[in-house]
Design a protein around this motif. Structure first.
Motif: not given
Length: 193
Positions: A53-76
């Protein structure tokens, strides 16, 4: 109150377009992404010792601020993340340039950490293969050398996305190549064409 709630207060006032403050979990996540390429919150939690949960929260923060992005994946439900890549329309560099200044800084930081902590690694992993070379190439030859390096690494690239393809004992290894022309110092007055 959860662990995520404790850290969320630090970021509630931070909006899109504002600077994201340094945080040990975000720094660890960026470092991990620079090492392994893509990671889900669950994988990050397992590797870094934080809750998913903590990692998920900070990953979303990094995405929101343009440092990271969601990688292509096969769904799920799994949601892999990666360092933000330059778009094909970006005018300041070729599409092949996958890492910007942030990633280069993380590479340098990872190298320094390796130098100071390699004695703590298992004995089979205490050796590195660092080398550098200066040679005279044309722009086309430099592109061919880079393509040769990419082709040599291609058989191993799917291991990032497919953990079951990794042989026993495999660990993430930083593979960094930087091919660039050495420019003369301005005082030398050499031809810069």
């Amino acid at each position: 109150m959860t662990e995520e709630d404790l850290h969320a207060a630090d970021d509630r006032a931070v909006g899109v377009g504002e600077e994201l403050r340094e945080h040990e979990v975000r720094t660890a996540l960026l470092d991990l992404l620079a090492e392994v390429g893509t990671v889900t919150a669950t994988e990050a939690a397992s590797r870094l010792g934080y809750s998913s949960g903590l990692c998920s929260f900070h990953l979303r923060q990094l995405d929101r601020h343009g440092y990271i992005e969601e990688a292509p994946h096969g769904g799920g439900r799994a949601r892999p993340w990666r360092l933000r890549r330059k778009s094909a329309a970006a005018p300041d560099g070729p599409v092949e340039e996958q890492f910007g200044d942030l990633a280069r800084g993380l590479e340098d930081e990872s190298w320094q950490r390796w130098l100071t902590q390699r004695e703590e690694a298992p004995s089979a992993w205490r050796h590195d293969e660092a080398f550098s070379s200066v040679t005279y190439l044309t722009p086309e030859e430099m592109r061919r050398v880079a393509d040769t390096i990419r082709r040599a690494l291609a058989p191993y690239q799917d291991r990032e996305q497919r953990p079951l393809a990794r042989p026993d004992g495999a660990r993430p290894v930083a593979l960094i190549s930087r091919l660039f022309p050495l420019l003369p110092h301005p005082a030398e007055g050499a031809d810069q064409d």
